[in-house]
Write an enzyme that holds these catalytic residues in place. Structure first.
Site, PDB file in Angstrom:
ATOM      1  N   HIS A 127      -4.194   1.247  -4.794  1.00 33.25           N
ATOM      2  CA  HIS A 127      -4.288   0.378  -3.618  1.00 33.25           C
ATOM      3  C   HIS A 127      -5.052  -0.915  -3.912  1.00 33.25           C
ATOM      4  O   HIS A 127      -4.975  -1.874  -3.148  1.00 33.25           O
ATOM      5  CB  HIS A 127      -4.967   1.143  -2.486  1.00 33.25           C
ATOM      6  CG  HIS A 127      -4.742   0.573  -1.118  1.00 33.25           C
ATOM      7  ND1 HIS A 127      -4.217  -0.686  -0.907  1.00 33.25           N
ATOM      8  CD2 HIS A 127      -4.974   1.084   0.118  1.00 33.25           C
ATOM      9  CE1 HIS A 127      -4.144  -0.913   0.396  1.00 33.25           C
ATOM     10  NE2 HIS A 127      -4.592   0.148   1.033  1.00 33.25           N
ATOM     11  N   ASP A 151      17.773   3.908  -1.195  1.00 33.20           N
ATOM     12  CA  ASP A 151      18.855   4.775  -1.671  1.00 33.20           C
ATOM     13  C   ASP A 151      19.022   4.549  -3.174  1.00 33.20           C
ATOM     14  O   ASP A 151      19.426   3.468  -3.606  1.00 33.20           O
ATOM     15  CB  ASP A 151      20.138   4.429  -0.910  1.00 33.20           C
ATOM     16  CG  ASP A 151      21.319   5.294  -1.318  1.00 33.20           C
ATOM     17  OD1 ASP A 151      21.227   6.003  -2.340  1.00 33.20           O
ATOM     18  OD2 ASP A 151      22.355   5.231  -0.629  1.00 33.20           O
TER      19      ASP A 151
END
Length: 449
Positions: free
Chosen positions: A158, A387
Site C-alpha cells: 500500500h 476478465d
C-alpha cells in the site's frame, strides 16, 4: 477454512519479460503515510476447469504487464539522504507467485457473507507491513486450484499504490491475458508531478528475516499506543444492497435535499454511518467520526491523469455527536459527509500536505478516529470487468489486512456482473456485539425491499 485444506505446491518469481535496467522512483507525500499500513489484499475467484492452462496464461501475462508496471516487481529502499523510494533493477527476483491446491473448496463456498477468515489462506502476506517491502516483493500472488475454478489472491504494497492503481493494474493484466499485445492505458509513473517535496522519515527498514519461510511475520512497527492489551473481538460481514435497496436509501436521504440531490455514495455512506452508530449503542454525547479515503487525482492542481500510478488519496474526516446524528433525518449525515468531501479541494490538499511535511506522522491503519466508520474502495471500480479470458469473476473480496472496528469496503454488487445493475456489496468490520445488533436492524437491511 482449515490450513489443511490449502496446500502450497509451487513458488516462482515473475519479472518483466523485457530488460528495463535500473529504475528509481521517489515516494511522495501521498505515499508515505501508508508505510505503517499492511499490504492491501484482494481476492477474485473464477469458474473454470483448466487450472494449469489458467496459471500458465496468468504467469505469461504477468511478465508482459510488468514491463509497464515494473515498480510492482521492485522493492522499497532509501536514497543517500534517507528518502524512501521504489527501486528496480534486472537482478531483483520480481513478483512472487505461489500455486496452491484447495480442491475441497468451490467458488460457491467463497460467496459466503461472513468475512475474510473464510479465505485467509487463499491470499498471501497476511499481517505483513508495507515496510517489509524492503526485502519482500511489492506484489505477491497466490493462484489456488478450487473444486470448480481458480482463486487469484493478491497482496499489494500500500506504500506504492492505492485502489485506483490496483484495479488499473488488474484490468491491464487481464487485458494482456485476454489476447491483447499491449495495454490500452499505460500507467503514469511520474509521482513527483503530483508532489515533489522530499520528506525524510525516521523509520528503519526491517532486516530480511531469511529464517521465516511461511510468509507470516511480526509487524516491525511499534504499537501506536504502547500498551499490549488484547484488542476487541471483531467480526466481518458482507451486506448486499440490491438496486431497489440503493434506490430506497437515496430516496429517503433526498426527501428534502433541495435542488442538489445526494449521490449514491453520500446516501449509502450516511445510511451505514447512522446504523453502525445505532448498533454501537453510543451515548448521545459520544463523538463519532466518518472517514473516507478520497481519490485526489481530479482534486490536485494541476490535475493528475486517471492512470497516475501510486497513492493519490487522502483521508477526509468529519465528526459529529452520536445524538445529533441520530436525532436528525438521514439527510443530516449525508450533508455532513458531502460538505467534508466537497471542501477537500486543491487548497485543502496543499495545506494538509504542508502540515504533514512539517511534522510527519506515520499512522497505524487503525488510527482513523474514535467510534469511526471509515470507507475504502469504491463501487466505481469495475471489478467484475476483470476478465482474464475465462469470463467475469464469480466474486471479489478484500482480505483481512488493514481491518479495524468500523472499516468498510464498497464494491460493485455481484449481480452487476450478470445484469449490469447498480447493486453494491458492503463489507463491514465491527466488534462482535455491534455486528449482532446490525444484523438484526431491519431498517438498515431494508427488509422487504
Amino acid at each position: 477454512m482449515e490450513k489443511s485444506k490449502v496446500k502450497i505446491t509451487n513458488k516462482t518469481h515473475i519479472k518483466p519479460n523485457k530488460e528495463i535496467g535500473r529504475k528509481e522512483c521517489q515516494l511522495v507525500t501521498f505515499d508515505l503515510p501508508y508505510l505503517a499500513f499492511y499490504y492491501n489484499q484482494k481476492l477474485m475467484f473464477y469458474k473454470g476447469s483448466d487450472f494449469e492452462g489458467m496459471v500458465a496464461k496468468l504467469k505469461d501475462g504477468l511478465g508482459v504487464v510488468l514491463v509497464d508496471f515494473y515498480q510492482l516487481a521492485g522493492k522499497l529502499g532509501k536514497d543517500e539522504e534517507g528518502v524512501f523510494r521504489v527501486e528496480y533493477d534486472n537482478e531483483m527476483k520480481g513478483v512472487e507467485v505461489v500455486e496452491a491446491l484447495a480442491e475441497e473448496i468451490g467458488t460457491e463456498d467463497l460467496l459466503v457473507e461472513e468475512g475474510t477468515a473464510t479465505f485467509k489462506d487463499l491470499i498471501p502476506y497476511n499481517g505483513i507491513s508495507n515496510l517489509e517491502g524492503a526485502h519482500r516483493p511489492l506484489l505477491g500472488v497466490q493462484l489456488t486450484k478450487l473444486k470448480d475454478g481458480i482463486a487469484i489472491g493478491c497482496a499489494l504494497n500500500h506504500a506504492i499504490l492505492d485502489g485506483s492503481s490496483t484495479w488499473h493494474f488488474m484490468s491491464s493484466w487481464a487485458e494482456i491475458c485476454s489476447g491483447s499485445d499491449s495495454i490500452s492505458v499505460p500507467p503514469f509513473l511520474e509521482r513527483t508531478n503530483a508532489r515533489n517535496t522530499r520528506v525524510k522519515l525516521d523509520l528503519t527498514l526491517p532486516p530480511d528475516p531469511h529464517a521465516s519461510s511461511n510468509g507470516e511475520s511480526k509487524d516491525p512497527l511499534p504499537s501506536s499506543n504502547g500498551d499490549a492489551k488484547p484488542g476487541p473481538q471483531l467480526r466481518e460481514k458482507v451486506f448486499k444492497f440490491s438496486e431497489s435497496a440503493i434506490d430506497k436509501i437515496k430516496s429517503r436521504v433526498n426527501q428534502s435535499s433541495g435542488s442538489k440531490p445526494f449521490s449514491t455514495f453520500q446516501s449509502l455512506s450516511a445510511h451505514i454511518w447512522r446504523h453502525v452508530t445505532i448498533a454501537r449503542d453510543l451515548k448521545p454525547e459520544d463523538y463519532t467520526v466518518y472517514t473516507v479515503f478520497a481519490d485526489c487525482r481530479k482534486r490536485v492542481d494541476p490535475r493528475m491523469p486517471e492512470s497516475y500510478f501510486g497513492n493519490l488519496i487522502q483521508a477526509i474526516f468529519t465528526v459529529t455527536g452520536a445524538g445529533l446524528l441520530l436525532a436528525n433525518s438521514p439527510e443530516f449525515g449525508a450533508a455532513t459527509i458531502r460538505k467534508a468531501i466537497e471542501s477537500h479541494d486543491a487548497k485543502a490538499i496543499e495545506e494538509r500536505n504542508k502540515e504533514w511535511e512539517s511534522a510527519p506522522k506515520i499512522f497505524q491503519f487503525k488510527d482513523a478516529g474514535v467510534n469511526c466508520v471509515a470507507v475504502g474502495s469504491s463501487p466505481r471500480f469495475k471489478v467484475y470487468e476483470v476478465d482474464f479470458g475465462w469470463g467475469k469473476p464469480e466474486g471479489v473480496r478484500s482480505g483481512g489486512n488493514n481491518r479495524f472496528d468500523g472499516m468498510v469496503y464498497l464494491y460493485q454488487g455481484e449481480q452487476k456482473k450478470k445484469s449490469g445493475g447498480r447493486s453494491i456489496d458492503v463489507e463491514i468490520t465491527l466488534e462482535n456485539f455491534a455486528m449482532e445488533r446490525l444484523e438484526k436492524d431491519d431498517e438498515f437491511l431494508l427488509v422487504g425491499v
